[in-house]
Design a protein around this motif. Structure first.
Motif, short mmCIF file in Angstrom:
data_model
loop_
_atom_site.label_atom_id
_atom_site.label_comp_id
_atom_site.label_asym_id
_atom_site.label_seq_id
_atom_site.Cartn_x
_atom_site.Cartn_y
_atom_site.Cartn_z
N LYS A 134 0.82 -1.22 0.00
CA LYS A 134 0.00 0.00 0.00
C LYS A 134 0.85 1.27 0.00
CE LYS A 134 -2.30 -1.91 3.51
NZ LYS A 134 -3.27 -2.13 4.62
N HIS A 135 2.16 1.09 -0.06
CA HIS A 135 3.12 2.19 -0.02
C HIS A 135 3.00 2.99 1.27
CE1 HIS A 135 5.45 5.65 -2.08
NE2 HIS A 135 6.29 4.64 -1.83
N GLU A 136 2.68 2.29 2.36
CA GLU A 136 2.64 2.91 3.68
C GLU A 136 4.03 2.98 4.28
OE1 GLU A 136 -0.24 0.65 5.82
OE2 GLU A 136 -1.95 1.62 4.83
N ILE A 137 4.94 2.17 3.77
CA ILE A 137 6.36 2.31 4.06
C ILE A 137 7.07 2.48 2.72
CG2 ILE A 137 6.37 1.02 6.23
CD1 ILE A 137 7.40 -1.41 4.72
N LYS A 138 8.22 3.11 2.75
CA LYS A 138 8.93 3.40 1.50
C LYS A 138 9.80 2.22 1.06
CE LYS A 138 9.09 8.42 2.13
NZ LYS A 138 9.98 9.62 2.17
N TRP A 139 10.14 2.24 -0.20
CA TRP A 139 11.02 1.22 -0.74
C TRP A 139 12.45 1.38 -0.25
CZ3 TRP A 139 9.93 -3.09 -3.70
CH2 TRP A 139 8.59 -3.23 -4.08
N THR A 140 12.72 2.47 0.43
CA THR A 140 14.03 2.67 1.05
C THR A 140 14.07 2.10 2.46
OG1 THR A 140 13.27 4.91 1.64
CG2 THR A 140 14.67 4.69 -0.32
N ASP A 141 12.99 1.48 2.90
CA ASP A 141 12.90 0.89 4.24
C ASP A 141 13.96 -0.21 4.41
OD1 ASP A 141 10.88 0.76 6.69
OD2 ASP A 141 11.42 -1.32 6.18
N PRO A 142 14.50 -0.35 5.63
CA PRO A 142 15.51 -1.40 5.89
C PRO A 142 15.03 -2.81 5.56
CG PRO A 142 15.47 0.18 7.70
CD PRO A 142 14.32 0.53 6.80
N SER A 143 13.71 -3.05 5.64
CA SER A 143 13.20 -4.39 5.32
C SER A 143 13.39 -4.71 3.84
CB SER A 143 11.71 -4.50 5.70
OG SER A 143 10.93 -3.58 4.96
N VAL A 144 13.32 -3.69 2.99
CA VAL A 144 13.56 -3.88 1.56
C VAL A 144 15.06 -4.10 1.32
CG1 VAL A 144 13.36 -2.87 -0.74
CG2 VAL A 144 11.54 -2.50 0.95
N THR A 145 15.86 -3.36 2.05
CA THR A 145 17.31 -3.54 1.96
C THR A 145 17.68 -5.00 2.24
OG1 THR A 145 17.59 -1.30 2.84
CG2 THR A 145 19.55 -2.71 2.78
N ALA A 146 17.11 -5.54 3.32
CA ALA A 146 17.41 -6.91 3.72
C ALA A 146 16.99 -7.91 2.65
CB ALA A 146 16.71 -7.23 5.04
N ALA A 147 15.81 -7.70 2.06
CA ALA A 147 15.32 -8.62 1.04
C ALA A 147 16.19 -8.59 -0.22
CB ALA A 147 13.88 -8.29 0.68
N LEU A 148 16.60 -7.39 -0.64
CA LEU A 148 17.44 -7.29 -1.82
C LEU A 148 18.82 -7.91 -1.57
CD1 LEU A 148 16.55 -3.69 -3.07
CD2 LEU A 148 15.90 -5.87 -4.12
N LYS A 149 19.34 -7.73 -0.37
CA LYS A 149 20.63 -8.35 -0.05
C LYS A 149 20.52 -9.87 -0.06
CE LYS A 149 22.86 -4.60 2.52
NZ LYS A 149 23.39 -4.15 3.84
N THR A 150 19.38 -10.37 0.38
CA THR A 150 19.16 -11.82 0.34
C THR A 150 19.12 -12.31 -1.11
OG1 THR A 150 17.96 -11.86 2.44
CG2 THR A 150 17.53 -13.67 0.91
N LEU A 151 18.38 -11.61 -1.95
CA LEU A 151 18.32 -11.97 -3.37
C LEU A 151 19.70 -11.91 -4.02
CD1 LEU A 151 15.16 -10.42 -5.08
CD2 LEU A 151 15.79 -12.83 -4.92
N ALA A 152 20.50 -10.94 -3.58
CA ALA A 152 21.84 -10.77 -4.16
C ALA A 152 22.73 -11.97 -3.86
CB ALA A 152 22.48 -9.49 -3.63
N GLU A 153 22.39 -12.75 -2.83
CA GLU A 153 23.17 -13.95 -2.53
C GLU A 153 23.08 -14.96 -3.67
OE1 GLU A 153 22.56 -13.65 2.34
OE2 GLU A 153 21.65 -15.30 1.21
#
Length: 453
Positions: free
Chosen positions: A234-253
């Protein structure tokens, strides 16, 4: 603008899916109870002389199988139904048709956001009494609400998808001594084991950006949890949120190791989704990739190879990430909506909401129905039967595809928004911060535009 039930790629309780991890095909089986839903629209209904156009983005086997459903409707009613190939995004295609004064009678919309956008433009006609009767008898409240906007029922979800499955080449696994992983850490370990055996482990259809949104959403849902998933949708949190950071770092593995991906990042970005599946099950025990992540509908593409589902091709649930207690399950679906308030359009909506219609495509494979009264015996094998039972068994406890809940300009347009940002990320998985910045800029713009209507 998004006023209906939020879930789109559903989180289904994995207790119903655990059987998939060890499932071995034992035969088609049967013994299921007969359909108990509302009887399909009266065979005596006469629509002779009426012409109905149905627009959808389906091509290939999906178009062929849907056409079989439409042929049965023709046989029952005497109507003439024409399939109209639509381009993605279908909302833009429909807008052009409407502006030209020639909209189709019915359209199959693949996103919740598309239903809401079309309703806001006043393009849609409410579902009639017969269609609503079929929905009430055959669908859980959650699936009904996904097709409604501001309390008005427009959509009939005909085709669903469990988009949290990993299909694998059994011969490769056996030769490598690999087993089905249950966690992300195990998944990466299995990939390394397969790579050491001389086969590239993972096939990725990166040319189609939507597959990459599915990768992200499964990781994010499992790692960040349902509450955060809903907030990001719902875009109630931004895509710069730490939770997105964590998910992208996981995918980068995974994305950060080209040797684990068929053709490397550049090869994956030139591989369309259907090929990502067929190349996993072509070449015996030396395919281009040993595993491919995607939904139950991959069975359609597997059927185009010599592989037999349950023997040569098996499936396990998307591995759980982080401290999550269960694997994620994300679902999506295609809903029929009427753009003309005609007798034929309403009759077709009612038919598509019946078990009779679902049974036709279910028998062909690569199809999952949210219709709770479809006899599970309609599915062609135990693998698909178990996937279907899990979906129905979840009731209303699900999340719908996140990208499909978002404005289409961000979550559902080739070469733009989330699709493009994640393709760029696959090419350069070290650029986590830059990817987040682009995602947030594009999302903010799309949501502002959607709010203005």
């Amino acid at each position: 603008m998004r006023t209906t039930l939020r879930p789109h790629k559903a989180v289904v309780s994995v207790t119903a899916l655990t059987a998939l991890a060890a499932l071995a095909l034992a035969g088609c089986g049967g013994g299921a109870e007969k359909d108990k839903g509302e009887p399909a629209p009266d065979r005596a209904l006469s629509l002779k002389g009426e012409k109905i156009e149905v627009a959808a983005v389906w091509t290939g086997p999906e178009q062929e199988n849907f056409t079989k459903v439409l042929k049965e409707f023709e046989k029952r009613t005497g109507a003439t139904v024409t399939f109209v190939p639509a381009q993605d995004p279908i909302v833009n295609f429909l807008g052009t048709k409407i502006a030209g004064g020639s909209p189709p009678d019915v359209a199959m919309l693949p996103q919740v956001g598309a239903i809401q956008q079309a309703a806001a433009q006043k393009w849609l006609k409410p579902a009639g009494p017969e269609a609503k009767g079929q929905l009430a008898a055959n669908y859980s409240r959650g699936w009904q609400e996904l097709g409604a906007v501001d309390g008005t029922q427009y959509g009939v979800y005909f085709k669903a998808a469990n988009k949290s499955l990993v299909w694998y080449n059994t011969a490769v696994f056996e030769n490598a001594g690999a087993s089905e992983p249950k966690t992300w850490k195990d998944f990466l370990g299995t990939a390394e084991t397969i790579s050491a055996s001389g086969v590239t482990p993972v096939s990725v259809g990166g040319a189609d950006g939507w597959t990459l949104t599915d990768w992200f959403e499964n990781v994010y849902l499992s790692q960040a949890g349902p509450a955060r998933y809903d907030q990001l949708a719902k875009h109630e949190i931004k895509w710069t949120d730490p939770s997105v950071t964590a998910a992208l770092k996981t995918l980068a593995e995974l994305f950060g190791k080209p040797s684990l991906i068929a053709g490397g990042a550049s090869g994956a970005l030139q591989t369309e989704y259907p090929v990502s599946v067929t190349q996993t099950f072509t070449g015996g025990d030396q395919p281009k990739g040993a595993m491919v992540f995607e939904g139950d509908f991959a069975a359609v593409n597997i059927a185009q190879t010599k592989a037999e589902i349950g023997k040569d091709a098996k499936v396990f649930p998307f591995p759980k990430v982080g401290d999550a207690g269960t694997s994620p399950v994300v679902t999506a679906g295609d809903a029929a909506v009427a753009l003309k308030d005609t007798k034929g359009a309403q009759a077709l909506l009612a038919f598509l909401a019946s078990p009779d219609a679902a049974k036709i495509w279910a028998a062909e494979g690569g199809f999952l129905s949210p219709n709770k009264n479809l006899d599970p015996a309609a599915y062609p094998n135990d693998v698909q039967r178990e996937i279907a039972k899990a979906l129905i068994g979840a009731g209303d406890d699900f999340r719908f595809d996140m990208s499909d809940q978002m404005p289409q300009s961000f979550g559902g347009t080739p070469g733009k928004g989330e699709w493009k940002a994640l393709q760029d990320f696959l090419k350069n998985p070290k650029d986590v911060a830059g990817t987040q910045a682009r995602l947030e800029a594009d999302a903010a713009k799309a949501y502002r535009s959607a709010a203005k209507g």
